[in-house]
Design an enzyme around this catalytic site. Sequence first.
Site, PDB file in Angstrom:
ATOM      1  N   GLY A  25       1.410  -7.856 -35.722  1.00 61.21           N
ATOM      2  CA  GLY A  25       1.092  -7.149 -36.962  1.00 61.21           C
ATOM      3  C   GLY A  25       2.158  -7.288 -38.026  1.00 61.21           C
ATOM      4  O   GLY A  25       1.849  -7.465 -39.214  1.00 61.21           O
TER       5      GLY A  25
ATOM      6  N   TYR B  71       4.830  -8.433 -15.564  1.00 60.13           N
ATOM      7  CA  TYR B  71       4.024  -7.466 -16.308  1.00 60.13           C
ATOM      8  C   TYR B  71       3.630  -6.332 -15.378  1.00 60.13           C
ATOM      9  O   TYR B  71       2.685  -6.422 -14.621  1.00 60.13           O
ATOM     10  CB  TYR B  71       2.777  -8.127 -16.886  1.00 60.13           C
ATOM     11  CG  TYR B  71       3.039  -9.234 -17.878  1.00 60.13           C
ATOM     12  CD1 TYR B  71       4.280  -9.399 -18.477  1.00 60.13           C
ATOM     13  CD2 TYR B  71       2.032 -10.139 -18.223  1.00 60.13           C
ATOM     14  CE1 TYR B  71       4.518 -10.419 -19.377  1.00 60.13           C
ATOM     15  CE2 TYR B  71       2.254 -11.160 -19.114  1.00 60.13           C
ATOM     16  CZ  TYR B  71       3.483 -11.300 -19.701  1.00 60.13           C
ATOM     17  OH  TYR B  71       3.705 -12.332 -20.584  1.00 60.13           O
TER      18      TYR B  71
ATOM     19  N   PRO C  18       0.570 -14.084 -30.932  1.00 61.29           N
ATOM     20  CA  PRO C  18      -0.139 -14.926 -31.904  1.00 61.29           C
ATOM     21  C   PRO C  18      -0.608 -14.169 -33.136  1.00 61.29           C
ATOM     22  O   PRO C  18      -0.762 -14.782 -34.208  1.00 61.29           O
ATOM     23  CB  PRO C  18      -1.339 -15.443 -31.101  1.00 61.29           C
ATOM     24  CG  PRO C  18      -1.579 -14.395 -30.056  1.00 61.29           C
ATOM     25  CD  PRO C  18      -0.200 -13.902 -29.688  1.00 61.29           C
TER      26      PRO C  18
END
Length: 287
Positions: free
Chosen positions: A215, A66, A212
Amino acid sequence: MSSNSITNESDTFEIGDSTVHRLGFGAMRLTGEDIIGAPDDEDLAREVVQHAVDCGVDLIDTADSYGPAVSERLIGEAIGDPDDVLVATKAGLLRNRDGDWIAHGDPDYIRNQALTSLDRLQTDTIDLYQFHRPDDEDTPFEDSVAAFAELKDEGVVDEVGVSNVSAELLDRAREQVEIATVQNRYNLNDRGSREVLEICDDEGIGFIPWAPINGDDLDEHGDLVDEIAEEHDATRRQVGLAWLLERSEVILPIPGTSDPDHLESNIAGSQLSLSEDEVQRLTEAAD
């Protein structure tokens, strides 16, 4: 940040010797666009991490890819190595400026990345070290997992997890080392890892769903989610998180954000209590 902090009210789960609240925080979004480079406001990113902890979040998930390296560094700068927060990170993916995610499970690479993660997270031991993705083309799965097992034996990491695995790969990993957690994609609409979740449920292995509250997946059942959200004066995402927390006692959602208001809204999802009927309707929607 809000002066009236939201409190994490999710139940707890044991990962090794650590007890954490089941609703955690995913730190992928602390980086720049396309998860490459630093964010525009690093001070704000560090404040978001600290605020999550202040609100009772004691499970933070990140990865060396990341940024790469940026998310881990910001977490280390924000909170260091507190005894009461479990920081999980991952190794096994390379990045480039095009934003590609390239599987790389070479054992020597994994061992090297563990050292760099220790430095960025400002810790002597990685709480939970996860194999980010199987490298089917270049490195046998068992060889990669063996590197994680050796790091645990050497005390470099406390617990080992795997990510993006099938039920078969999970079984193969468990033959080499105790697996504390599995991190696979799973949410209200995407139940592709149902079989893996069932194994985790049976064996008491933590299941960390990534994406989780995606959208697009929530949109697939928008009318039902909106109906339940309106009943509880909640948001779609809060309903999605509450359903995950009700779905199984081993599920540890890690919604991610770089926005303080979104952070508090996500944590407030731990306070939403769905009825048995609502849980059943949501569960049956994609089954």
